[in-house]
Design an enzyme around this catalytic site. Structure first.
Site, PDB file in Angstrom:
ATOM      1  CG  HIS A  34      -2.034  -1.045   1.083  1.00 51.39           C
ATOM      2  ND1 HIS A  34      -3.268  -0.788   0.550  1.00 51.39           N
ATOM      3  CD2 HIS A  34      -2.036  -2.358   1.392  1.00 51.39           C
ATOM      4  CE1 HIS A  34      -3.986  -1.899   0.548  1.00 51.39           C
ATOM      5  NE2 HIS A  34      -3.259  -2.876   1.055  1.00 51.39           N
ATOM      6  CE1 TYR A 303       0.500  -4.238   8.242  1.00 47.89           C
ATOM      7  CE2 TYR A 303      -1.254  -2.728   8.813  1.00 47.89           C
ATOM      8  CZ  TYR A 303      -0.810  -3.837   8.124  1.00 47.89           C
ATOM      9  OH  TYR A 303      -1.677  -4.539   7.318  1.00 47.89           O
TER      10      TYR A 303
HETATM   11  C1  HEM Z   1      -0.220 -11.504   6.781  1.00 51.10           C
HETATM   12  C2  HEM Z   1      -1.050 -10.492   6.594  1.00 51.10           C
HETATM   13  C3  HEM Z   1      -0.616  -9.116   6.176  1.00 51.10           C
HETATM   14  C4  HEM Z   1       0.633  -8.641   5.916  1.00 51.10           C
HETATM   15  C5  HEM Z   1       1.949  -9.376   5.984  1.00 51.10           C
HETATM   16  C6  HEM Z   1       0.485  -7.234   5.570  1.00 51.10           C
HETATM   17  C7  HEM Z   1       1.536  -6.397   5.271  1.00 51.10           C
HETATM   18  C8  HEM Z   1       1.456  -5.031   5.173  1.00 51.10           C
HETATM   19  C9  HEM Z   1       2.572  -4.100   5.168  1.00 51.10           C
HETATM   20  C10 HEM Z   1       4.041  -4.503   5.227  1.00 51.10           C
HETATM   21  C11 HEM Z   1       2.072  -2.848   5.096  1.00 51.10           C
HETATM   22  C12 HEM Z   1       2.839  -1.529   5.125  1.00 51.10           C
HETATM   23  C13 HEM Z   1       2.805  -1.054   6.562  1.00 51.10           C
HETATM   24  C14 HEM Z   1       3.567   0.217   6.807  1.00 51.10           C
HETATM   25  O1  HEM Z   1       4.703   0.382   6.320  1.00 51.10           O
HETATM   26  O2  HEM Z   1       3.025   1.110   7.516  1.00 51.10           O
HETATM   27  C15 HEM Z   1       0.633  -2.969   5.039  1.00 51.10           C
HETATM   28  C16 HEM Z   1      -0.230  -1.915   4.959  1.00 51.10           C
HETATM   29  C17 HEM Z   1      -1.583  -2.057   4.812  1.00 51.10           C
HETATM   30  N1  HEM Z   1      -2.312  -3.235   4.903  1.00 51.10           N
HETATM   31 FE1  HEM Z   1      -1.579  -5.044   5.308  1.00 51.10          FE
HETATM   32  N2  HEM Z   1      -0.833  -6.894   5.607  1.00 51.10           N
HETATM   33  C18 HEM Z   1      -1.545  -8.006   5.959  1.00 51.10           C
HETATM   34  C19 HEM Z   1      -2.907  -8.106   6.127  1.00 51.10           C
HETATM   35  C20 HEM Z   1      -3.790  -7.090   5.823  1.00 51.10           C
HETATM   36  C21 HEM Z   1      -5.231  -7.195   5.913  1.00 51.10           C
HETATM   37  C22 HEM Z   1      -6.014  -8.391   6.430  1.00 51.10           C
HETATM   38  C23 HEM Z   1      -5.727  -5.990   5.482  1.00 51.10           C
HETATM   39  C24 HEM Z   1      -7.161  -5.564   5.359  1.00 51.10           C
HETATM   40  C25 HEM Z   1      -7.942  -5.478   6.364  1.00 51.10           C
HETATM   41  C26 HEM Z   1      -4.606  -5.137   5.167  1.00 51.10           C
HETATM   42  C27 HEM Z   1      -4.681  -3.823   4.720  1.00 51.10           C
HETATM   43  C28 HEM Z   1      -3.624  -2.934   4.681  1.00 51.10           C
HETATM   44  C29 HEM Z   1      -3.763  -1.518   4.432  1.00 51.10           C
HETATM   45  C30 HEM Z   1      -5.053  -0.765   4.127  1.00 51.10           C
HETATM   46  C31 HEM Z   1      -2.477  -0.974   4.524  1.00 51.10           C
HETATM   47  C32 HEM Z   1      -2.092   0.497   4.369  1.00 51.10           C
HETATM   48  C33 HEM Z   1      -2.135   1.151   5.753  1.00 51.10           C
HETATM   49  C34 HEM Z   1      -1.667   2.590   5.694  1.00 51.10           C
HETATM   50  O3  HEM Z   1      -2.317   3.381   4.978  1.00 51.10           O
HETATM   51  O4  HEM Z   1      -0.678   2.922   6.359  1.00 51.10           O
HETATM   52  N3  HEM Z   1      -3.458  -5.839   5.382  1.00 51.10           N
HETATM   53  N4  HEM Z   1       0.284  -4.296   5.094  1.00 51.10           N
END
Ligand code: HEM
Length: 313
Positions: A34, A303
């Protein structure tokens, strides 16, 4: 917030971040997933029914300031908005409860997730990384989805590009445990539903849009009028599985409206704000507790680790 002390959890978190880095490359100062996004601000006002579910501060206070980050999938900070790999889209909502006190909702535009655990998600990422376009079939990723029905279901779920970030619905996916002032508790999953009718583009239509069509559109929309979303929660019945993001609850389950997010401005220092803000999938306030879904604790660690790396860049 300190990192958890569980060494295995930290090692898995770091391996997952490295997994995204391997697929998308390292882009210092940006999120490994993202990566492309935009910040807006506004307020949350609770619906009368919210306090019946939870005593959380923002469900009781008349109005709470919010910061929202909309995002596109992938670790590419410049992914074109009209690229199919930019789906699903994300929304992250920060409720500002007081001085340095906040709670967040993180949701994406697909109602589900490909794996129950982070270890399985790491296998999935590794399979994607080793399946170059044109590789002989079955590629590692084809083999993975062939042997993981939830991953297959998620991959096959239609993920059309939205007309606007404001015409998309977003799903919290992981269950949380709500408690009201009387001590009654329910499990639920957030749904962020736009006031505007849902509107998506066909594959043909999206090709005609610009690389920044969503960013340009939301700026123009906000300049003309506030953008509103309902914060809703789908409530589990006794016996529903509440610790597995791959399992859907029946559509007949009650959906309660908790309130309205009204966005009325872009955030002026957008790039710096996106770099600094670290959203947290664990609510960490009275009235909303995490469920036993293993993705919550893991993602909170990921995160945070990723956010610290981004801030240090
Ligand atoms: C094993 C499961 C997951 C992994 C490894 C993962 C991994 C990541 C990583 C590495 C980031 C960047 C975080 C940052 O640098 O701040 C991220 C952001 C994000 N993830 Fe996940 N995620 C997972 C599950 C999910 C799920 C279930 C959702 C939905 C509900 C989701 C929605 C998002 C969103 C919307 C962002 C952006 C948040 C922002 O705007 O800072 N992720 N994710």
């Amino acid at each position: 917030m300190p990192l958890p002390s569980d060494e295995k959890l930290i090692a898995l978190s770091e391996a997952l971040i490295a997994g995204f880095d391997a697929i998308f490359g390292v882009h210092p100062g940006f999120r490994p997933a993202h990566a492309k996004g935009v910040l807006l601000s506004g307020r949350f006002t609770p619906a009368p029914g919210a306090a019946k579910l939870s005593k959380a501060q923002h469900f009781v206070s008349p109005s709470t300031p919010v910061t929202v980050r909309f995002s596109s999938s992938s670790g590419l900070p410049l992914i074109p908005d009209n690229d199919p790999n930019a789906n699903p889209r994300g929304i992250a909502i920060r409720f500002h409860l007081g001085d340095r006190q906040h709670t967040d909702i993180i949701a994406h535009s697909a109602d589900g997730f490909p794996t129950r655990t982070g270890a399985e998600f790491l296998e999935f990422l590794k399979a994607i990384a080793s399946s170059a376009p044109g590789a002989p079939s079955p590629t590692p990723v084809e083999a993975f989805v062939g042997s993981h029905p939830a991953a297959l279901a998620f991959v096959q779920l239609p993920k059309p590009a939205p007309e606007s970030f404001a015409t998309e619905a977003y799903f919290g996916v992981t269950a949380l445990h709500f408690a009201n002032a009387q001590g009654d508790t329910r499990f639920g999953r957030y749904r962020i539903v736009p006031e505007a009718p849902l509107a998506h583009l066909s594959d043909e239509q999206v090709k005609t849009r610009d690389a920044n069509y969503l960013l340009d559109e939301i700026r123009a929309r906000i300049a003309a009028q506030p953008v509103k979303f309902d914060v809703r929660v789908q409530l589990a019945d006794a016996g529903d599985v509440v610790d597995d993001a791959t399992i859907h609850w029946p559509e007949t389950r009650e959906v309660l409206t908790l309130g309205t997010v009204t966005l009325d401005a872009m955030v002026s220092d957008d790039a710096a704000g996106q770099k600094t803000i670290i959203f947290d999938p664990i609510p960490r306030l009275e009235g909303i507790a995490p469920s036993d879904d293993p993705l919550l604790e893991l993602r909170a660690a990921i995160y945070l680790i990723s956010g610290r790396r981004r801030r240090a860049a």
